[in-house]
Design a protein around this motif. Structure first.
Motif, PDB file in Angstrom:
ATOM      1  N   THR A  30       5.241  -3.605  13.531  1.00 43.24           N
ATOM      2  CA  THR A  30       4.211  -2.979  14.335  1.00 43.24           C
ATOM      3  C   THR A  30       4.401  -1.459  14.395  1.00 43.24           C
ATOM      4  OG1 THR A  30       4.215  -4.958  15.678  1.00 43.24           O
ATOM      5  CG2 THR A  30       3.035  -3.069  16.566  1.00 43.24           C
ATOM      6  N   GLU A  31       5.653  -1.075  14.559  1.00 40.47           N
ATOM      7  CA  GLU A  31       5.947   0.349  14.601  1.00 40.47           C
ATOM      8  C   GLU A  31       5.568   1.036  13.292  1.00 40.47           C
ATOM      9  OE1 GLU A  31       9.939   2.054  15.658  1.00 40.47           O
ATOM     10  OE2 GLU A  31       9.670   0.653  17.315  1.00 40.47           O
ATOM     11  N   ALA A  32       5.911   0.368  12.185  1.00 44.62           N
ATOM     12  CA  ALA A  32       5.600   0.937  10.877  1.00 44.62           C
ATOM     13  C   ALA A  32       4.096   1.046  10.682  1.00 44.62           C
ATOM     14  CB  ALA A  32       6.216   0.081   9.773  1.00 44.62           C
ATOM     15  N   GLU A  33       3.375   0.021  11.102  1.00 43.40           N
ATOM     16  CA  GLU A  33       1.925   0.055  10.964  1.00 43.40           C
ATOM     17  C   GLU A  33       1.316   1.186  11.782  1.00 43.40           C
ATOM     18  OE1 GLU A  33       0.644  -3.832  11.994  1.00 43.40           O
ATOM     19  OE2 GLU A  33       0.955  -4.624   9.973  1.00 43.40           O
ATOM     20  N   GLN A  34       1.851   1.342  12.989  1.00 43.09           N
ATOM     21  CA  GLN A  34       1.343   2.418  13.830  1.00 43.09           C
ATOM     22  C   GLN A  34       1.632   3.776  13.204  1.00 43.09           C
ATOM     23  OE1 GLN A  34       3.173   1.524  17.563  1.00 43.09           O
ATOM     24  NE2 GLN A  34       1.471   0.244  18.265  1.00 43.09           N
ATOM     25  N   LEU A  35       2.813   3.891  12.600  1.00 40.23           N
ATOM     26  CA  LEU A  35       3.194   5.145  11.982  1.00 40.23           C
ATOM     27  C   LEU A  35       2.254   5.474  10.824  1.00 40.23           C
ATOM     28  CD1 LEU A  35       5.303   7.414  12.028  1.00 40.23           C
ATOM     29  CD2 LEU A  35       6.576   6.121  10.319  1.00 40.23           C
ATOM     30  N   VAL A  36       2.021   4.468   9.965  1.00 45.13           N
ATOM     31  CA  VAL A  36       1.122   4.672   8.831  1.00 45.13           C
ATOM     32  C   VAL A  36      -0.263   5.059   9.331  1.00 45.13           C
ATOM     33  CG1 VAL A  36      -0.115   3.483   6.976  1.00 45.13           C
ATOM     34  CG2 VAL A  36       2.362   3.179   7.236  1.00 45.13           C
ATOM     35  N   HIS A  37      -0.700   4.369  10.354  1.00 45.47           N
ATOM     36  CA  HIS A  37      -2.016   4.643  10.902  1.00 45.47           C
ATOM     37  C   HIS A  37      -2.111   6.080  11.428  1.00 45.47           C
ATOM     38  CE1 HIS A  37      -5.821   2.864  12.116  1.00 45.47           C
ATOM     39  NE2 HIS A  37      -5.784   3.680  13.154  1.00 45.47           N
ATOM     40  N   SER A  38      -1.107   6.484  12.188  1.00 45.43           N
ATOM     41  CA  SER A  38      -1.181   7.822  12.759  1.00 45.43           C
ATOM     42  C   SER A  38      -0.997   8.876  11.676  1.00 45.43           C
ATOM     43  CB  SER A  38      -0.148   7.993  13.875  1.00 45.43           C
ATOM     44  OG  SER A  38       1.148   7.844  13.360  1.00 45.43           O
ATOM     45  N   LEU A  39      -0.233   8.557  10.631  1.00 50.63           N
ATOM     46  CA  LEU A  39      -0.085   9.501   9.524  1.00 50.63           C
ATOM     47  C   LEU A  39      -1.406   9.684   8.799  1.00 50.63           C
ATOM     48  CD1 LEU A  39       3.359   8.645   7.911  1.00 50.63           C
ATOM     49  CD2 LEU A  39       2.712  10.754   9.066  1.00 50.63           C
ATOM     50  N   ALA A  40      -2.111   8.589   8.557  1.00 48.67           N
ATOM     51  CA  ALA A  40      -3.393   8.672   7.866  1.00 48.67           C
ATOM     52  C   ALA A  40      -4.377   9.515   8.668  1.00 48.67           C
ATOM     53  CB  ALA A  40      -3.957   7.269   7.640  1.00 48.67           C
ATOM     54  N   ALA A  41      -4.409   9.310   9.965  1.00 50.68           N
ATOM     55  CA  ALA A  41      -5.292  10.106  10.811  1.00 50.68           C
ATOM     56  C   ALA A  41      -4.834  11.555  10.813  1.00 50.68           C
ATOM     57  CB  ALA A  41      -5.308   9.538  12.231  1.00 50.68           C
TER      58      ALA A  41
END
Ligand code: ZN
Ligand code: ZN
Length: 112
Positions: A7-18
């Motif tokens: 979950t943390e990794a997904e959130q990180l990827v998501h916030s990086l993309a944004a």
């Protein structure tokens, strides 16, 4: 057991993309374009410049025309025709006042 990590990794990827298409605080237009065009090719429009304008200076409605007048008909042409970087490395941006569409002092206007 590994769920929190995923979950943390997904959130990180998501916030990086944004974060990748979001102008950094005080980042100037040419530094923003330079940064994004390193990872994504220009699509032949002022898409990124307009995104920057909308995020940073939504009232700078003359920006598009100003860029066109100076030979910047798409995002990469702004870096070719409108602004000239003073050195090879223009990172990090040295910053512009909030709401400004001017370039920071790593760039100079190209004379035509
Ligand atoms: Zn282009
Ligand atoms: Zn800059």
């Amino acid at each position: 057991m590994n769920t929190p990590l995923v979950t943390e990794a997904e959130q990180l990827v998501h916030s990086l993309a944004a974060a990748l298409t979001e102008p950094q605080p005080a980042e100037c237009l040419p530094c923003y374009l330079d940064r994004l065009l390193r990872t994504a090719p220009c699509d032949g429009t002022l898409r990124l410049a307009m995104r920057y304008r909308d995020a940073v200076a939504p009232r700078a409605t003359a920006l598009e025309r100003r860029m066109h007048d100076r030979g910047g008909c798409c995002d990469c042409e702004i870096l070719w025709n409108v602004y000239n970087s003073k050195s090879e490395d223009v990172f990090p941006c040295s910053g512009v006042p909030r709401g400004s569409t001017a370039a920071c002092d790593l760039w100079e206007g190209r004379r035509r």
